[in-house]
Scaffold this active site. Sequence first.
Site, PDB file in Angstrom:
ATOM      1  CB  SER A 149       3.219  -0.366  -2.103  1.00 22.42           C
ATOM      2  OG  SER A 149       2.253   0.216  -2.960  1.00 22.42           O
ATOM      3  CE1 TYR A 162       6.751  -0.306  -6.433  1.00 23.04           C
ATOM      4  CE2 TYR A 162       4.406  -0.459  -5.934  1.00 23.04           C
ATOM      5  CZ  TYR A 162       5.639   0.120  -5.708  1.00 23.04           C
ATOM      6  OH  TYR A 162       5.776   1.097  -4.758  1.00 23.04           O
TER       7      TYR A 162
END
Length: 261
Positions: A149, A162
Amino acid sequence: MQENQTDRDTLLDTFRSDLFNGKSIVVSGATSGIGLAIAHGFARLGASVVATGSSPEKIARERLNPANQAIRFELLDARDGDGIKAFAATFETLDVLVNAQGILCGEAEHTEEVFLDVIDVNLNGVMRMSYAFREHLIRAKGSIINISSMLSYLVEPEIPAYAASKTGLLGLTRTLAHAYGPHGVRVNTISPGYHKTDMTKVLWSVPKSHDLIAGHSALKRWGSTEDLVGAAIFYASPAASFITATDLPVDGGYVVGNTVR
């Protein structure tokens, strides 16, 4: 703001239609979004594709979808080490493993239970899958593609687990690249930016946040899931035979932008 979304057919015309004929591909976290788009990309180029997910409802839905006839869907939870080993044991070899599973839980990630669960799925799950298929990939001289990400490079205070899991994925990828590399296996990551998926719908469905994020991108638009397919196909192809331990940002220039969201 009108956007120029990537068309799957036009993108796949870039590659030979038989590029992955006879090749075996597993894409985890592929019942929707990025994983499903990548699974379709490989299937369209001749691969035998197995897509996994942890939701029985989503697996059942995708098995009934006529658009998914070229893909086999199997129930698999990234937290289940024994289940992953049993799943891997059904394969003789594997050419490409795409680890696309991921969960995001918002501010609840500031609690220990949720933090550890997100890490377990997003990071530990990748290690479980990679280890379970190690010998299969060695036999095929294959490759692993991990979906990281842009939050490996940016800060989002609301989602510490995350961000930590995806940042850790970069380190895991580099380490596995050197551990598996002597056996002919390549390991790389792709770092998506803001792409229109169910996970980001809370942002792109609101005009103000949609336009703010699009405006920060160099290309002045959101990404589509199809924008990530070409990167995965390239990494798995002979064109990337000397590329390993790398991360490829596919974010429309968002991370290096000089303005703030």
